[in-house]
Motif scaffolding. Structure first.
Motif, PDB file in Angstrom:
ATOM      1  N   GLY A 160       0.800  -1.221   0.000  1.00 23.12           N
ATOM      2  CA  GLY A 160       0.000   0.000   0.000  1.00 23.12           C
ATOM      3  C   GLY A 160       0.829   1.265   0.000  1.00 23.12           C
ATOM      4  N   THR A 161       1.855   1.323   0.855  1.00 23.91           N
ATOM      5  CA  THR A 161       2.678   2.535   0.912  1.00 23.91           C
ATOM      6  C   THR A 161       3.416   2.756  -0.402  1.00 23.91           C
ATOM      7  OG1 THR A 161       4.444   1.240   1.987  1.00 23.91           O
ATOM      8  CG2 THR A 161       2.961   2.487   3.423  1.00 23.91           C
ATOM      9  N   THR A 162       3.798   1.670  -1.065  1.00 19.33           N
ATOM     10  CA  THR A 162       4.444   1.788  -2.376  1.00 19.33           C
ATOM     11  C   THR A 162       3.444   2.223  -3.437  1.00 19.33           C
ATOM     12  OG1 THR A 162       6.031   0.052  -1.773  1.00 19.33           O
ATOM     13  CG2 THR A 162       5.778   0.532  -4.117  1.00 19.33           C
ATOM     14  N   ALA A 163       2.252   1.628  -3.425  1.00 18.88           N
ATOM     15  CA  ALA A 163       1.237   1.948  -4.427  1.00 18.88           C
ATOM     16  C   ALA A 163       0.806   3.402  -4.337  1.00 18.88           C
ATOM     17  CB  ALA A 163       0.032   1.028  -4.260  1.00 18.88           C
ATOM     18  N   ILE A 164       0.646   3.905  -3.129  1.00 13.52           N
ATOM     19  CA  ILE A 164       0.250   5.314  -2.955  1.00 13.52           C
ATOM     20  C   ILE A 164       1.278   6.225  -3.610  1.00 13.52           C
ATOM     21  CG2 ILE A 164       0.010   7.175  -1.260  1.00 13.52           C
ATOM     22  CD1 ILE A 164      -1.216   5.054   0.650  1.00 13.52           C
ATOM     23  N   GLN A 165       2.553   5.984  -3.340  1.00  8.54           N
ATOM     24  CA  GLN A 165       3.598   6.872  -3.848  1.00  8.54           C
ATOM     25  C   GLN A 165       3.739   6.772  -5.364  1.00  8.54           C
ATOM     26  OE1 GLN A 165       7.249   7.237  -1.095  1.00  8.54           O
ATOM     27  NE2 GLN A 165       6.330   5.307  -0.441  1.00  8.54           N
ATOM     28  N   ILE A 166       3.681   5.562  -5.906  1.00  6.59           N
ATOM     29  CA  ILE A 166       3.812   5.408  -7.359  1.00  6.59           C
ATOM     30  C   ILE A 166       2.622   6.041  -8.063  1.00  6.59           C
ATOM     31  CG2 ILE A 166       3.707   3.701  -9.226  1.00  6.59           C
ATOM     32  CD1 ILE A 166       5.613   1.963  -7.638  1.00  6.59           C
ATOM     33  N   ARG A 297       9.984   6.446  -1.715  1.00  3.36           N
ATOM     34  CA  ARG A 297      10.941   6.018  -0.698  1.00  3.36           C
ATOM     35  C   ARG A 297      10.299   4.926   0.124  1.00  3.36           C
ATOM     36  NH1 ARG A 297      16.305   7.957  -0.988  1.00  3.36           N
ATOM     37  NH2 ARG A 297      17.385   7.095   0.835  1.00  3.36           N
ATOM     38  N   PRO A 298      11.007   3.828   0.374  1.00  4.31           N
ATOM     39  CA  PRO A 298      10.414   2.778   1.193  1.00  4.31           C
ATOM     40  C   PRO A 298      10.085   3.273   2.600  1.00  4.31           C
ATOM     41  CG  PRO A 298      12.382   1.974   0.076  1.00  4.31           C
ATOM     42  CD  PRO A 298      12.350   3.461  -0.111  1.00  4.31           C
ATOM     43  N   VAL A 299       8.964   2.836   3.103  1.00  8.02           N
ATOM     44  CA  VAL A 299       8.570   3.094   4.481  1.00  8.02           C
ATOM     45  C   VAL A 299       8.900   1.840   5.277  1.00  8.02           C
ATOM     46  CG1 VAL A 299       6.650   3.598   6.039  1.00  8.02           C
ATOM     47  CG2 VAL A 299       6.728   4.649   3.759  1.00  8.02           C
ATOM     48  N   ILE A 300       9.766   1.969   6.267  1.00  9.85           N
ATOM     49  CA  ILE A 300      10.198   0.804   7.047  1.00  9.85           C
ATOM     50  C   ILE A 300       9.540   0.834   8.419  1.00  9.85           C
ATOM     51  CG2 ILE A 300      12.151  -0.408   8.093  1.00  9.85           C
ATOM     52  CD1 ILE A 300      13.881   0.537   5.806  1.00  9.85           C
ATOM     53  N   ASP A 301       8.846  -0.240   8.719  1.00 10.72           N
ATOM     54  CA  ASP A 301       8.181  -0.367  10.026  1.00 10.72           C
ATOM     55  C   ASP A 301       9.161  -0.821  11.091  1.00 10.72           C
ATOM     56  OD1 ASP A 301       5.536  -0.936  11.683  1.00 10.72           O
ATOM     57  OD2 ASP A 301       6.795  -2.722  11.878  1.00 10.72           O
ATOM     58  N   SER A 302       9.922  -1.874  10.798  1.00  6.13           N
ATOM     59  CA  SER A 302      10.774  -2.462  11.827  1.00  6.13           C
ATOM     60  C   SER A 302      11.865  -3.316  11.203  1.00  6.13           C
ATOM     61  CB  SER A 302       9.935  -3.313  12.799  1.00  6.13           C
ATOM     62  OG  SER A 302       9.077  -4.193  12.100  1.00  6.13           O
ATOM     63  N   GLU A 303      12.901  -3.558  12.001  1.00  5.17           N
ATOM     64  CA  GLU A 303      14.054  -4.354  11.573  1.00  5.17           C
ATOM     65  C   GLU A 303      14.328  -5.425  12.610  1.00  5.17           C
ATOM     66  OE1 GLU A 303      18.829  -3.619  11.723  1.00  5.17           O
ATOM     67  OE2 GLU A 303      17.657  -2.062  10.708  1.00  5.17           O
ATOM     68  N   PHE A 304      14.596  -6.637  12.125  1.00  2.00           N
ATOM     69  CA  PHE A 304      14.926  -7.755  12.998  1.00  2.00           C
ATOM     70  C   PHE A 304      16.215  -8.405  12.489  1.00  2.00           C
ATOM     71  CE2 PHE A 304      10.387  -7.180  13.234  1.00  2.00           C
ATOM     72  CZ  PHE A 304      10.053  -7.421  14.572  1.00  2.00           C
ATOM     73  N   ALA A 305      16.970  -9.006  13.403  1.00  2.00           N
ATOM     74  CA  ALA A 305      18.124  -9.798  12.995  1.00  2.00           C
ATOM     75  C   ALA A 305      17.626 -11.049  12.273  1.00  2.00           C
ATOM     76  CB  ALA A 305      18.957 -10.185  14.210  1.00  2.00           C
ATOM     77  N   LEU A 306      18.481 -11.632  11.434  1.00  4.13           N
ATOM     78  CA  LEU A 306      18.102 -12.836  10.700  1.00  4.13           C
ATOM     79  C   LEU A 306      17.596 -13.919  11.653  1.00  4.13           C
ATOM     80  CD1 LEU A 306      18.030 -14.440   8.012  1.00  4.13           C
ATOM     81  CD2 LEU A 306      20.398 -15.113   8.479  1.00  4.13           C
ATOM     82  N   THR A 307      18.251 -14.067  12.796  1.00  2.00           N
ATOM     83  CA  THR A 307      17.858 -15.104  13.752  1.00  2.00           C
ATOM     84  C   THR A 307      16.525 -14.788  14.431  1.00  2.00           C
ATOM     85  OG1 THR A 307      19.235 -14.014  15.416  1.00  2.00           O
ATOM     86  CG2 THR A 307      20.223 -15.855  14.200  1.00  2.00           C
TER      87      THR A 307
END
Length: 331
Positions: A160-166, A297-307
């Motif tokens: 959705g965030t990508t579609a809105i911007q495009i 621009r990508p909207v990033i909610d959160s980041e997690f380690a691979l593990t």
């Protein structure tokens, strides 16, 4: 492959089930065959199809890695025979057939794009799955043009965030649905002229008052399908990309015929390498300039380690996120 380790850390689906079935494993580093590149992954995107695969509801294609992960950004670590576009060390972001939850991943060379100037790998990893999906469905399939009215459901999601911007960059009038005031505010900030809280308002009424939507991008399905057709304008196009509420619906098709509407849809992963290469070519020509111009621009909610992949899956399945969720893989 000179200078590369023989094994790598990855996340496998130990058995179909909930997020807890995701577990770290040590597996061989894959070797790129003809037309393939090996990416040393910096970040990998987390998407709902990953959760569906984990649950046993979305099997990978026969030739794909059984590891989850449909997009990643990093540096080219090796190239297979016949690859001339990329060289070792190039910073790329790529659509993957699978295998992104790992330190190294294979991708068809034609499904990779350069990391945009000034963009970190963390953000670049959020581009492929959403940009390929949105562009191919909203523009290539739905035919959205400047001045048309566009509605996207789930406006605060990664798609959705990508579609809105495009859509806004294309000059369309953008409408979006979301389930909270915070999510609606995020949609408005990204370029939606009207964000509709579906808990308080009926999107059908809102769009009808505006003359109807020319294109609707829907991932909800269920009873939304019939409601979407009511919200469409004459000659409107409904594009279906998922069915969070199920794929079955009872529809009166007579209005669709009388109002010359189109009901279509697609899913990305099963498409041929050639079809995905065509999408990638259009992204390079049409969408990457939007990024360079600051329109996307990508909207990033959160980041997690691979593990912590299981926690990332719990986050995406909670539907509480706004934007994309990423796994940090490289150093």
């Amino acid at each position: 492959m000179s200078g590369l380790p023989d094994t790598m850390q990855a996340i496998e689906i130990s058995a179909p089930g909930g997020p807890e079935v995701l577990r770290p494993v040590t597996v061989p580093v894959p070797v790129p065959g003809p037309g393939r590149i090996l990416i040393e992954v910096g970040f990998a995107g987390v998407n709902r199809p990953d959760a569906l695969q984990r649950a046993g509801a979305y099997a990978p294609p026969p030739s794909a890695s059984p590891l989850p992960g449909l997009e990643a950004a990093g540096r080219v670590a090796a190239v297979g025979p016949g690859v001339t576009r990329w060289s070792v060390g190039d910073a790329v972001t790529a659509l993957l057939p699978g295998g992104g939850y790992a330190e190294y991943a294979l991708a068809p060379a034609e499904h990779a794009l350069p990391v945009p100037d000034g963009m970190a790998l963390r953000e670049a990893a959020c581009l492929p799955e959403t940009c390929f999906t949105v562009w191919s469905n909203v523009v290539m399939r739905g035919g959205l043009r400047a001045g048309e009215r566009f509605l996207v459901h789930g406006g605060s999601s990664g798609i959705g965030t990508t579609a809105i911007q495009i859509a806004a960059a294309l000059g369309a009038r953008v409408f979006a649905t979301a389930g909270s005031a915070e999510k609606c505010a995020a949609c408005s900030a990204l370029g939606a002229e009207r964000a509709i809280n579906y808990r308080d308002e009926d999107f059908v009424d809102v769009l009808k008052a505006e003359g109807g939507a020319d294109v609707i991008l829907d991932m909800v399905g269920g009873d939304y399908i019939a409601r979407n057709l009511k919200a469409l304008a004459e000659d409107g196009r409904l594009v279906q990309i998922a069915f969070l509420q199920g794929p079955s619906a009872e529809i009166n098709f007579a209005p669709l015929m009388m109002r010359r509407q189109t009901l279509t849809g697609s899913t990305l992963r099963p498409q041929s390498d050639a079809a995905k290469a065509r999408i990638a070519e259009e992204l390079g020509a049409r969408v990457w300039p939007m990024i360079a111009a600051g329109q996307l621009r990508p909207v990033i909610d959160s980041e997690f380690a691979l593990t912590e992949a299981a926690a990332a899956h719990r986050r995406i399945e909670s539907s509480g996120h706004i934007g994309k969720i990423v796994l940090r893989v490289g150093g």
